[in-house]
Design a protein around this motif. Structure first.
Motif, PDB file in Angstrom:
ATOM      1  N   SER A  62       0.830  -1.209   0.000  1.00 39.22           N
ATOM      2  CA  SER A  62       0.000   0.000   0.000  1.00 39.22           C
ATOM      3  C   SER A  62       0.862   1.255   0.000  1.00 39.22           C
ATOM      4  CB  SER A  62      -0.920   0.015   1.222  1.00 39.22           C
ATOM      5  OG  SER A  62      -1.743  -1.118   1.236  1.00 39.22           O
ATOM      6  N   ILE A  63       1.915   1.243   0.774  1.00 39.55           N
ATOM      7  CA  ILE A  63       2.820   2.395   0.828  1.00 39.55           C
ATOM      8  C   ILE A  63       3.528   2.580  -0.512  1.00 39.55           C
ATOM      9  CG2 ILE A  63       4.988   3.222   1.836  1.00 39.55           C
ATOM     10  CD1 ILE A  63       4.015   2.022   4.497  1.00 39.55           C
ATOM     11  N   LEU A  64       4.020   1.491  -1.093  1.00 38.33           N
ATOM     12  CA  LEU A  64       4.769   1.602  -2.341  1.00 38.33           C
ATOM     13  C   LEU A  64       3.880   2.033  -3.503  1.00 38.33           C
ATOM     14  CD1 LEU A  64       7.072  -1.514  -1.973  1.00 38.33           C
ATOM     15  CD2 LEU A  64       7.658   0.873  -1.568  1.00 38.33           C
ATOM     16  N   VAL A  65       2.697   1.448  -3.614  1.00 33.75           N
ATOM     17  CA  VAL A  65       1.780   1.832  -4.696  1.00 33.75           C
ATOM     18  C   VAL A  65       1.188   3.214  -4.420  1.00 33.75           C
ATOM     19  CG1 VAL A  65      -0.396   1.240  -5.835  1.00 33.75           C
ATOM     20  CG2 VAL A  65       1.277  -0.531  -5.344  1.00 33.75           C
ATOM     21  N   GLY A  66       0.842   3.459  -3.169  1.00 32.54           N
ATOM     22  CA  GLY A  66       0.271   4.766  -2.804  1.00 32.54           C
ATOM     23  C   GLY A  66       1.227   5.913  -3.071  1.00 32.54           C
ATOM     24  N   SER A  67       2.507   5.681  -2.851  1.00 36.92           N
ATOM     25  CA  SER A  67       3.478   6.754  -3.094  1.00 36.92           C
ATOM     26  C   SER A  67       3.519   7.133  -4.568  1.00 36.92           C
ATOM     27  CB  SER A  67       4.862   6.345  -2.607  1.00 36.92           C
ATOM     28  OG  SER A  67       5.379   5.288  -3.407  1.00 36.92           O
ATOM     29  N   ALA A  68       3.328   6.150  -5.451  1.00 43.09           N
ATOM     30  CA  ALA A  68       3.308   6.454  -6.884  1.00 43.09           C
ATOM     31  C   ALA A  68       2.093   7.316  -7.240  1.00 43.09           C
ATOM     32  CB  ALA A  68       3.297   5.169  -7.694  1.00 43.09           C
ATOM     33  N   LEU A  80       8.206   9.151  -3.300  1.00 41.67           N
ATOM     34  CA  LEU A  80       8.850   7.956  -3.841  1.00 41.67           C
ATOM     35  C   LEU A  80      10.098   7.590  -3.041  1.00 41.67           C
ATOM     36  CD1 LEU A  80       8.576   8.785  -7.643  1.00 41.67           C
ATOM     37  CD2 LEU A  80       7.092   7.292  -6.294  1.00 41.67           C
ATOM     38  N   PHE A  81      10.875   8.609  -2.678  1.00 37.06           N
ATOM     39  CA  PHE A  81      12.074   8.363  -1.887  1.00 37.06           C
ATOM     40  C   PHE A  81      11.716   7.802  -0.516  1.00 37.06           C
ATOM     41  CE2 PHE A  81      13.808  12.051  -4.498  1.00 37.06           C
ATOM     42  CZ  PHE A  81      14.362  11.219  -5.442  1.00 37.06           C
ATOM     43  N   ALA A  82      10.690   8.379   0.114  1.00 39.17           N
ATOM     44  CA  ALA A  82      10.269   7.905   1.439  1.00 39.17           C
ATOM     45  C   ALA A  82       9.788   6.462   1.374  1.00 39.17           C
ATOM     46  CB  ALA A  82       9.171   8.814   1.988  1.00 39.17           C
ATOM     47  N   ALA A  83       8.991   6.132   0.359  1.00 47.73           N
ATOM     48  CA  ALA A  83       8.498   4.761   0.220  1.00 47.73           C
ATOM     49  C   ALA A  83       9.652   3.794  -0.032  1.00 47.73           C
ATOM     50  CB  ALA A  83       7.479   4.682  -0.909  1.00 47.73           C
ATOM     51  N   SER A  84      10.636   4.202  -0.807  1.00 45.47           N
ATOM     52  CA  SER A  84      11.797   3.348  -1.063  1.00 45.47           C
ATOM     53  C   SER A  84      12.589   3.107   0.216  1.00 45.47           C
ATOM     54  CB  SER A  84      12.703   3.982  -2.115  1.00 45.47           C
ATOM     55  OG  SER A  84      12.052   4.030  -3.352  1.00 45.47           O
ATOM     56  N   LEU A  85      12.760   4.138   1.018  1.00 44.97           N
ATOM     57  CA  LEU A  85      13.481   3.981   2.287  1.00 44.97           C
ATOM     58  C   LEU A  85      12.720   3.063   3.241  1.00 44.97           C
ATOM     59  CD1 LEU A  85      14.800   7.611   2.880  1.00 44.97           C
ATOM     60  CD2 LEU A  85      16.122   5.571   2.274  1.00 44.97           C
ATOM     61  N   ILE A  86      11.407   3.204   3.301  1.00 42.92           N
ATOM     62  CA  ILE A  86      10.591   2.332   4.152  1.00 42.92           C
ATOM     63  C   ILE A  86      10.708   0.888   3.683  1.00 42.92           C
ATOM     64  CG2 ILE A  86       8.204   1.746   4.793  1.00 42.92           C
ATOM     65  CD1 ILE A  86       7.650   4.803   4.745  1.00 42.92           C
ATOM     66  N   GLY A  87      10.652   0.666   2.378  1.00 40.00           N
ATOM     67  CA  GLY A  87      10.787  -0.679   1.830  1.00 40.00           C
ATOM     68  C   GLY A  87      12.143  -1.288   2.135  1.00 40.00           C
ATOM     69  N   ALA A  88      13.189  -0.497   1.987  1.00 38.31           N
ATOM     70  CA  ALA A  88      14.537  -0.999   2.275  1.00 38.31           C
ATOM     71  C   ALA A  88      14.692  -1.313   3.761  1.00 38.31           C
ATOM     72  CB  ALA A  88      15.581   0.024   1.837  1.00 38.31           C
ATOM     73  N   ALA A  89      14.183  -0.442   4.624  1.00 42.13           N
ATOM     74  CA  ALA A  89      14.267  -0.684   6.071  1.00 42.13           C
ATOM     75  C   ALA A  89      13.491  -1.940   6.458  1.00 42.13           C
ATOM     76  CB  ALA A  89      13.730   0.530   6.829  1.00 42.13           C
ATOM     77  N   ALA A  90      12.327  -2.138   5.858  1.00 43.84           N
ATOM     78  CA  ALA A  90      11.535  -3.338   6.149  1.00 43.84           C
ATOM     79  C   ALA A  90      12.266  -4.586   5.683  1.00 43.84           C
ATOM     80  CB  ALA A  90      10.168  -3.237   5.486  1.00 43.84           C
ATOM     81  N   SER A  91      12.890  -4.533   4.531  1.00 43.29           N
ATOM     82  CA  SER A  91      13.632  -5.678   4.007  1.00 43.29           C
ATOM     83  C   SER A  91      14.803  -6.039   4.914  1.00 43.29           C
ATOM     84  CB  SER A  91      14.130  -5.360   2.598  1.00 43.29           C
ATOM     85  OG  SER A  91      14.877  -6.417   2.089  1.00 43.29           O
ATOM     86  N   VAL A  92      15.570  -5.055   5.316  1.00 39.01           N
ATOM     87  CA  VAL A  92      16.705  -5.298   6.206  1.00 39.01           C
ATOM     88  C   VAL A  92      16.212  -5.806   7.561  1.00 39.01           C
ATOM     89  CG1 VAL A  92      18.577  -4.166   7.473  1.00 39.01           C
ATOM     90  CG2 VAL A  92      18.246  -3.684   5.052  1.00 39.01           C
ATOM     91  N   GLY A  93      15.123  -5.229   8.063  1.00 41.66           N
ATOM     92  CA  GLY A  93      14.567  -5.666   9.340  1.00 41.66           C
ATOM     93  C   GLY A  93      14.126  -7.119   9.308  1.00 41.66           C
ATOM     94  N   PHE A  94      13.456  -7.524   8.230  1.00 36.58           N
ATOM     95  CA  PHE A  94      13.035  -8.917   8.122  1.00 36.58           C
ATOM     96  C   PHE A  94      14.239  -9.841   8.014  1.00 36.58           C
ATOM     97  CE2 PHE A  94       8.699  -7.837   7.891  1.00 36.58           C
ATOM     98  CZ  PHE A  94       8.001  -9.014   8.082  1.00 36.58           C
ATOM     99  N   HIS A  95      15.245  -9.424   7.280  1.00 40.32           N
ATOM    100  CA  HIS A  95      16.453 -10.238   7.167  1.00 40.32           C
ATOM    101  C   HIS A  95      17.096 -10.436   8.537  1.00 40.32           C
ATOM    102  CE1 HIS A  95      20.247 -11.826   5.721  1.00 40.32           C
ATOM    103  NE2 HIS A  95      20.859 -10.905   6.429  1.00 40.32           N
ATOM    104  N   LEU A  96      17.251  -9.361   9.294  1.00 37.61           N
ATOM    105  CA  LEU A  96      17.875  -9.452  10.611  1.00 37.61           C
ATOM    106  C   LEU A  96      17.041 -10.293  11.570  1.00 37.61           C
ATOM    107  CD1 LEU A  96      19.196  -5.799  11.016  1.00 37.61           C
ATOM    108  CD2 LEU A  96      20.489  -7.863  10.416  1.00 37.61           C
ATOM    109  N   ALA A  97      15.715 -10.152  11.504  1.00 35.28           N
ATOM    110  CA  ALA A  97      14.846 -10.957  12.361  1.00 35.28           C
ATOM    111  C   ALA A  97      14.966 -12.439  12.012  1.00 35.28           C
ATOM    112  CB  ALA A  97      13.399 -10.494  12.227  1.00 35.28           C
ATOM    113  N   PHE A  98      15.015 -12.754  10.732  1.00 32.14           N
ATOM    114  CA  PHE A  98      15.137 -14.152  10.311  1.00 32.14           C
ATOM    115  C   PHE A  98      16.476 -14.731  10.752  1.00 32.14           C
ATOM    116  CE2 PHE A  98      15.655 -17.735   7.468  1.00 32.14           C
ATOM    117  CZ  PHE A  98      14.388 -18.302   7.500  1.00 32.14           C
TER     118      PHE A  98
END
Length: 106
Positions: A62-68, A80-98
């Motif tokens: 929703s954030i990524l499509v909504g930002s567009a 777009l920059f904010a949504a990209s940063l949120i996506g990258a932070a979420a990806s890194v967070g999931f990786h670290l949690a896993f």
């Protein structure tokens, strides 16, 4: 930047989005295969807490499509920059949690 003359036609955007999605799925499959070969453990997202995965699975697209859409209406690329940063932070967070869960189980 949101001027009609600058933006690509809808079929071009659709093609780009399909290509990016296919690339993402391919990279995810490669990462899962590499992880399985390296650790002997399948890469499974269902081991992560549902209180984190469900909101992220619904909210992040929703954030990524909504930002567009917001970019299209406002012309400001900051969305777009904010949504990209949120996506990258979420990806890194999931990786670290896993990784943390995998280390705790080992």
């Amino acid at each position: 930047m949101a001027d009609e003359d600058w933006l690509l036609p809808s079929p071009a955007w659709t093609g780009i989005m399909v290509a990016i999605t296919a690339l993402y799925l391919g990279l995810f499959a490669l990462a899962a295969k590499t992880w399985r070969e390296k650790t002997g453990v399948a890469l499974r997202l269902d081991v992560l807490p549902k209180r984190a995965t469900v909101p992220l699975a619904v909210g992040l697209p929703s954030i990524l499509v909504g930002s567009a859409f917001v970019f299209r209406f406002t012309g400001s690329p900051v969305w777009l920059f904010a949504a990209s940063l949120i996506g990258a932070a979420a990806s890194v967070g999931f990786h670290l949690a896993f990784v943390r869960l995998h280390r705790a189980a080992a």
